[in-house]
Scaffold this motif. Structure first.
Motif, PDB file in Angstrom:
ATOM      1  N   ILE B  76     -13.240  -3.099-151.185  1.00 45.50           N
ATOM      2  CA  ILE B  76     -12.742  -3.353-149.845  1.00 45.50           C
ATOM      3  C   ILE B  76     -11.590  -4.366-149.852  1.00 45.50           C
ATOM      4  N   ASN B  77     -11.624  -5.312-150.804  1.00 47.70           N
ATOM      5  CA  ASN B  77     -10.543  -6.302-150.840  1.00 47.70           C
ATOM      6  C   ASN B  77      -9.210  -5.653-151.175  1.00 47.70           C
ATOM      7  N   LEU B  78      -9.266  -4.651-152.063  1.00 45.86           N
ATOM      8  CA  LEU B  78      -8.060  -3.906-152.421  1.00 45.86           C
ATOM      9  C   LEU B  78      -7.530  -3.160-151.195  1.00 45.86           C
ATOM     10  N   VAL B  79      -8.458  -2.541-150.449  1.00 48.81           N
ATOM     11  CA  VAL B  79      -8.059  -1.813-149.248  1.00 48.81           C
ATOM     12  C   VAL B  79      -7.433  -2.760-148.235  1.00 48.81           C
ATOM     13  N   ARG B  80      -8.089  -3.898-148.026  1.00 51.33           N
ATOM     14  CA  ARG B  80      -7.572  -4.846-147.030  1.00 51.33           C
ATOM     15  C   ARG B  80      -6.175  -5.327-147.385  1.00 51.33           C
ATOM     16  N   SER B  81      -5.923  -5.457-148.699  1.00 52.59           N
ATOM     17  CA  SER B  81      -4.600  -5.953-149.080  1.00 52.59           C
ATOM     18  C   SER B  81      -3.522  -4.928-148.729  1.00 52.59           C
ATOM     19  N   SER B  82      -3.909  -3.684-148.437  1.00 54.69           N
ATOM     20  CA  SER B  82      -2.888  -2.715-148.046  1.00 54.69           C
ATOM     21  C   SER B  82      -2.965  -2.343-146.564  1.00 54.69           C
ATOM     22  N   ILE B  83      -3.795  -3.085-145.810  1.00 49.05           N
ATOM     23  CA  ILE B  83      -3.788  -2.960-144.352  1.00 49.05           C
ATOM     24  C   ILE B  83      -3.440  -4.334-143.781  1.00 49.05           C
ATOM     25  N   GLY B  84      -2.308  -4.437-143.131  1.00 51.64           N
ATOM     26  CA  GLY B  84      -1.933  -5.726-142.559  1.00 51.64           C
ATOM     27  C   GLY B  84      -2.679  -5.961-141.268  1.00 51.64           C
ATOM     28  N   MET B  85      -2.890  -7.255-140.927  1.00 51.21           N
ATOM     29  CA  MET B  85      -3.520  -7.520-139.641  1.00 51.21           C
ATOM     30  C   MET B  85      -2.830  -8.696-138.961  1.00 51.21           C
ATOM     31  N   VAL B  86      -2.540  -8.521-137.693  1.00 55.81           N
ATOM     32  CA  VAL B  86      -1.920  -9.579-136.897  1.00 55.81           C
ATOM     33  C   VAL B  86      -2.880  -9.894-135.762  1.00 55.81           C
ATOM     34  N   PHE B  87      -3.228 -11.189-135.646  1.00 56.45           N
ATOM     35  CA  PHE B  87      -4.297 -11.577-134.725  1.00 56.45           C
ATOM     36  C   PHE B  87      -3.755 -12.103-133.402  1.00 56.45           C
ATOM     37  N   GLN B  88      -4.603 -12.050-132.406  1.00 50.44           N
ATOM     38  CA  GLN B  88      -4.234 -12.566-131.089  1.00 50.44           C
ATOM     39  C   GLN B  88      -3.843 -14.054-131.158  1.00 50.44           C
ATOM     40  N   HIS B  89      -4.658 -14.821-131.907  1.00 50.86           N
ATOM     41  CA  HIS B  89      -4.376 -16.254-132.002  1.00 50.86           C
ATOM     42  C   HIS B  89      -3.697 -16.609-133.313  1.00 50.86           C
ATOM     43  N   PHE B  90      -2.956 -15.679-133.866  1.00 50.07           N
ATOM     44  CA  PHE B  90      -2.111 -15.837-135.063  1.00 50.07           C
ATOM     45  C   PHE B  90      -2.903 -16.074-136.346  1.00 50.07           C
ATOM     46  N   ASN B  91      -3.904 -16.991-136.282  1.00 51.10           N
ATOM     47  CA  ASN B  91      -4.716 -17.321-137.460  1.00 51.10           C
ATOM     48  C   ASN B  91      -3.874 -17.686-138.676  1.00 51.10           C
ATOM     49  N   ALA B 152       5.211 -11.556-140.613  1.00 53.22           N
ATOM     50  CA  ALA B 152       5.824 -11.610-141.949  1.00 53.22           C
ATOM     51  C   ALA B 152       4.750 -11.679-143.027  1.00 53.22           C
ATOM     52  N   ARG B 153       3.679 -12.425-142.744  1.00 53.09           N
ATOM     53  CA  ARG B 153       2.581 -12.527-143.704  1.00 53.09           C
ATOM     54  C   ARG B 153       1.966 -11.154-143.973  1.00 53.09           C
ATOM     55  N   ALA B 154       1.794 -10.377-142.899  1.00 62.83           N
ATOM     56  CA  ALA B 154       1.235  -9.036-143.062  1.00 62.83           C
ATOM     57  C   ALA B 154       2.224  -8.136-143.811  1.00 62.83           C
ATOM     58  N   LEU B 155       3.506  -8.229-143.438  1.00 61.98           N
ATOM     59  CA  LEU B 155       4.533  -7.379-144.052  1.00 61.98           C
ATOM     60  C   LEU B 155       4.674  -7.620-145.553  1.00 61.98           C
ATOM     61  N   ALA B 156       4.550  -8.902-145.933  1.00 63.29           N
ATOM     62  CA  ALA B 156       4.789  -9.269-147.328  1.00 63.29           C
ATOM     63  C   ALA B 156       3.858  -8.519-148.271  1.00 63.29           C
ATOM     64  N   MET B 157       2.684  -8.166-147.786  1.00 65.44           N
ATOM     65  CA  MET B 157       1.718  -7.488-148.653  1.00 65.44           C
ATOM     66  C   MET B 157       2.089  -6.019-148.861  1.00 65.44           C
ATOM     67  N   ASP B 158       3.205  -5.587-148.261  1.00 70.36           N
ATOM     68  CA  ASP B 158       3.657  -4.204-148.360  1.00 70.36           C
ATOM     69  C   ASP B 158       2.547  -3.234-147.939  1.00 70.36           C
ATOM     70  N   PRO B 159       2.091  -3.375-146.693  1.00 61.72           N
ATOM     71  CA  PRO B 159       0.915  -2.620-146.258  1.00 61.72           C
ATOM     72  C   PRO B 159       1.254  -1.175-145.912  1.00 61.72           C
ATOM     73  N   LYS B 160       0.239  -0.316-145.946  1.00 58.59           N
ATOM     74  CA  LYS B 160       0.422   1.079-145.547  1.00 58.59           C
ATOM     75  C   LYS B 160       0.430   1.180-144.035  1.00 58.59           C
ATOM     76  N   LEU B 161      -0.321   0.278-143.380  1.00 50.73           N
ATOM     77  CA  LEU B 161      -0.228   0.196-141.930  1.00 50.73           C
ATOM     78  C   LEU B 161      -0.567  -1.222-141.492  1.00 50.73           C
ATOM     79  N   ILE B 162      -0.163  -1.568-140.276  1.00 46.52           N
ATOM     80  CA  ILE B 162      -0.481  -2.909-139.753  1.00 46.52           C
ATOM     81  C   ILE B 162      -1.265  -2.760-138.453  1.00 46.52           C
ATOM     82  N   LEU B 163      -2.334  -3.526-138.357  1.00 42.54           N
ATOM     83  CA  LEU B 163      -3.134  -3.564-137.135  1.00 42.54           C
ATOM     84  C   LEU B 163      -2.702  -4.778-136.316  1.00 42.54           C
ATOM     85  N   PHE B 164      -2.409  -4.570-135.052  1.00 36.59           N
ATOM     86  CA  PHE B 164      -2.031  -5.684-134.163  1.00 36.59           C
ATOM     87  C   PHE B 164      -3.118  -5.835-133.107  1.00 36.59           C
TER      88      PHE B 164
END
Lengths: 234, 252, 218
Positions: B76-91, B152-164
């Motif tokens: 799952i950690n490998l999968v997460r590294s290719s799915i970006g996530m952007v949080f409501q409170h930035f985190n 930018a943090r999410a993008l840097a991981m070169d994700p297949k998709l980003i969740l906002f």
């Protein structure tokens, strides 16, 4: 002999006692630090049976029983179980475990006040739990712990005087020897001892304040959480 | 048609008595933007965190391309590294500078050498217009700037998709625009995105697909034209009417 | 003799000591309150010299071990002709020690009573003394309760140090028993259990009290 020369002649032994006091303090804090972090992480992230069967009873016991009693338990307990350890080691174990129980609470409070959002962000990057703790949670928790840790330093340093009771020749016992050698002068000698403790507490706090300032995160203010139950707070 | 990147099938999640996701299925295609809308507390955010298993779903299956995420054998950690996530409170990581926030995942998770990781991070920060803030700490930035760092943090991981997850709802009104602009730019560049948002202007302009959720189910799904003008579902019509009144159809 | 029998035999003596321990704790915390409040007020509202004296007192007491303070009182004061019984020396030592800590709790509580509260009081025409008496102190007492219940437990635990100057509390009783039956470790296990029970029961009581006295919504 006038009072000044009593102190002057006693100074070398007072200073060697001070070294022992500092040594004790160092070992108490070090043992408490390592064990305290493990306990805190166990309590926040560990499985609940570990919390209930090991961590909580350990913390409760070492927080509820007075330092002096703990000291006696380890000191007399070692001979009861025929384990040969010095009074110094007995003191380090007793007070180190006590400090671990307190430091665990400090670190736990810090970890909890960082909140879950940071963990979520770390996990969303693909970090495993250990990496998240190592790179995201602990660096923040340790910074947040410095003020409470300064308090624990002062407590531990002062409590090291209890090692006197099992015969460790720390500062107060060296003072006692001088009083015995010079037939009296207790007021003077113990006041000097108190002064030395005061200087040590003060100097240590300055160092920790400096550390706190140095590791402060620009612009950021932590909100400290407060424990609701007395047992978790003391 | 572009290939399917994310496929969600029959997802269920409850907290005790409360059912948050009640059988959710949808899919997202390469390069498309899916916007999920709906009233608060209808499980939109839970759905997002279920997709990268930050919140483990009770039932259902999820695929990222041909890999089944919900298979216990998947790393799952490998999968997460290719799915970006952007949080409501930035985190954002509060103890790290802007640069380190973006770089941490690269060095720790992807084990990319520091020089290279720095270059990537600066490139992504440049993309969101924050290359001049490398050494600032999150608390020294405005909300809009923080959210751009987190993109930018999410993008840097070169994700297949980003969740906002409601990326603009914690922001002051005047800061929403700068974040939406970055998101529009991303969508135009072909990034696949799943966005939970109340920004109808953004949805209308950018979404390929809009999903309207209520009470843990998908009530209606369609392209913006259909959803905004030809919806057949009275619940969708009512919601869109209210939300447009409330927020306005903010132009991008 | 089994551990249980031993416990049964020594319990009466230990409980006598426990009574003294509790007595010491209660009197000391009272001394601490009575001295602590004026010191705290002195640090917040006092002029420069009062502030300096109060601060000096607090810092010196908090910066030195209680054990050293007890030694000074019990072994030191006789050199200038003041003889105290072990019990009295322990009481005075613990009371003064607690006063310094409580002064800090009270000061923290006073300072967390919001400035607006005072402004509101002045706007009603109250003088400073009245504002302190009717607005600051009542709020302070409620705010200080959590720290105050910590202090009670600290004092209960630290009263064991009175043993070092031979005050007849529970530790001294334990040592006395052990010197006759040579089962030191087991005796102190019982002592530890007594403290454990005292602290657990006391902290439960304090939890209840805190809930009872909390200001709704604060």
């Amino acid at each position: 002999m006038d009072q000044l020369s009593i102190i002057w002649q006693g100074l070398p032994s007072l200073l060697s006692g001070t070294l022992v006091t500092l040594n004790l303090t160092f070992y108490f804090l070090a043992l408490g630090f390592i064990l305290g972090i493990i306990l805190a992480l166990g309590r926040v992230y560990g499985p609940s049976y570990v919390k209930i069967l090991i961590i909580l009873p350990f913390e409760r016991f070492f927080r509820a029983v007075p330092e002096l009693v703990l000291l006696f338990l380890f000191y007399f307990g070692s001979s009861f179980f025929h384990i040969n350890i010095s009074a110094f080691i007995a003191a380090v174990l007793a007070m180190g475990f006590r400090s671990a129980a307190y430091q665990a609470q400090i670190f736990r409070g810090a970890i909890l006040s960082i909140g879950e959002d940071q963990m979520k962000a770390a996990r969303s990057l693909g970090m495993n739990t250990l990496q998240s703790i190592r790179f995201v949670i602990l660096p923040q928790a340790l910074r947040l712990s410095i003020p409470s840790w300064a308090n624990e330093y002062a407590v531990v340093l002062k409590d090291s005087s209890l090692a006197y009771a099992v015969g460790v020749t720390e500062l107060l016992r060296q003072g006692r020897y001088i009083v015995a050698r010079t037939f009296g002068n207790a007021l003077l000698v113990y006041t000097v001892c108190a002064l030395i403790y005061f200087i040590l507490v003060f100097a240590g706090n300055q160092v920790l304040k400096h550390l706190e300032e140095k590791y402060k995160i620009p612009g950021y203010e932590f909100k400290q959480r407060r424990e609701q139950s007395v047992l978790e707070r003391i | 048609m572009p290939e399917v990147i994310l496929k969600v099938e029959n997802l269920y999640k409850s907290y005790g008595e409360l059912t948050v996701l009640n059988g959710i299925s949808f899919q997202v295609r390469q390069g498309e933007t899916t916007v999920i809308i709906g009233t608060s507390g209808t499980g939109k955010s839970t759905l997002l965190t279920c997709i990268n298993l930050i919140t483990p779903p009770d039932k259902g299956r999820i695929w990222l391309e041909e890999i089944e995420i919900t298979d216990p054998k998947t790393d799952i950690n490998l999968v997460r590294s290719s799915i970006g996530m952007v949080f409501q409170h930035f985190n954002l990581f509060t103890h790290l500078t802007v640069l380190d926030n973006v770089r941490l995942g690269l060095t720790v998770v992807k084990k990319i050498p520091k020089d290279r990781a720095t270059a990537i991070s600066i490139e992504k920060l440049n993309l969101v217009g924050l290359a001049d803030k490398l050494n600032s700490y999150p608390a020294q930035l405005s909300g809009g700037q923080q959210q751009r760092v987190s993109i930018a943090r999410a993008l840097a991981m070169d994700p297949k998709l980003i969740l906002f997850d409601e990326p603009t709802s914690a922001l002051d009104p005047e800061l929403i625009g700068e974040v939406l602009n970055v998101m529009v730019k991303l969508a135009e560049s072909g990034m696949t995105m799943v966005v939970v948002s109340h920004e109808m202007g953004f949805a209308r302009a950018v979404a390929n697909d809009i999903i309207f959720m209520e009470n843990g189910i998908i009530v209606e799904e369609g392209d913006p034209e259909t959803m905004f003008h030809h919806s057949r579902n009275p619940r969708t019509q009512e919601f869109l009417h209210k939300i447009t009144e409330l927020y306005g159809g903010r132009p991008k | 003799m089994s551990f249980l029998e031993l416990t049964w035999n020594i319990l009466p003596k230990l409980l006598e000591g426990t009574a003294i321990t509790i007595e010491l704790t209660l009197i000391a915390i009272t001394i601490g309150i009575l001295m602590g409040i004026p010191v705290a007020l002195g640090r917040v509202y006092g002029n420069k010299s009062i502030y300096t004296i109060c601060t000096f007192f607090v810092e010196i007491i908090r910066g030195t071990p209680l054990l050293t303070q007890l030694f000074i009182l019990y072994f030191g004061l006789p050199s200038i002709g003041i003889m105290l019984s072990p019990f009295k020396a322990a009481l005075i030592g613990m009371g003064i020690n607690s006063a310094a800590y409580q002064a800090e709790y009270f000061r923290g509580a006073i300072q967390s009573v919001k400035e607006e509260q005072l402004i509101a009081a002045y706007s009603l025409g109250m003088r400073q003394g009245q504002a302190i008496r009717y607005i600051v102190l009542p709020q302070m007492f409620r705010l200080v309760i959590p720290s105050w219940s910590n202090e009670l437990i600290y004092l209960l635990k630290y009263s064991s140090m009175a043993y070092m100057i031979q005050a007849p509390e529970i530790m001294s009783q334990g040592r006395l028993i052990a010197s006759r039956n040579f089962r030191t470790f087991e005796v102190f296990i019982v002592v530890a259990l007594i403290y454990l029970v005292l602290v657990l029961v006391l902290s439960k009581l304090l939890d209840l009290m805190e809930r009872r006295f909390s200001i709704p919504g604060l």
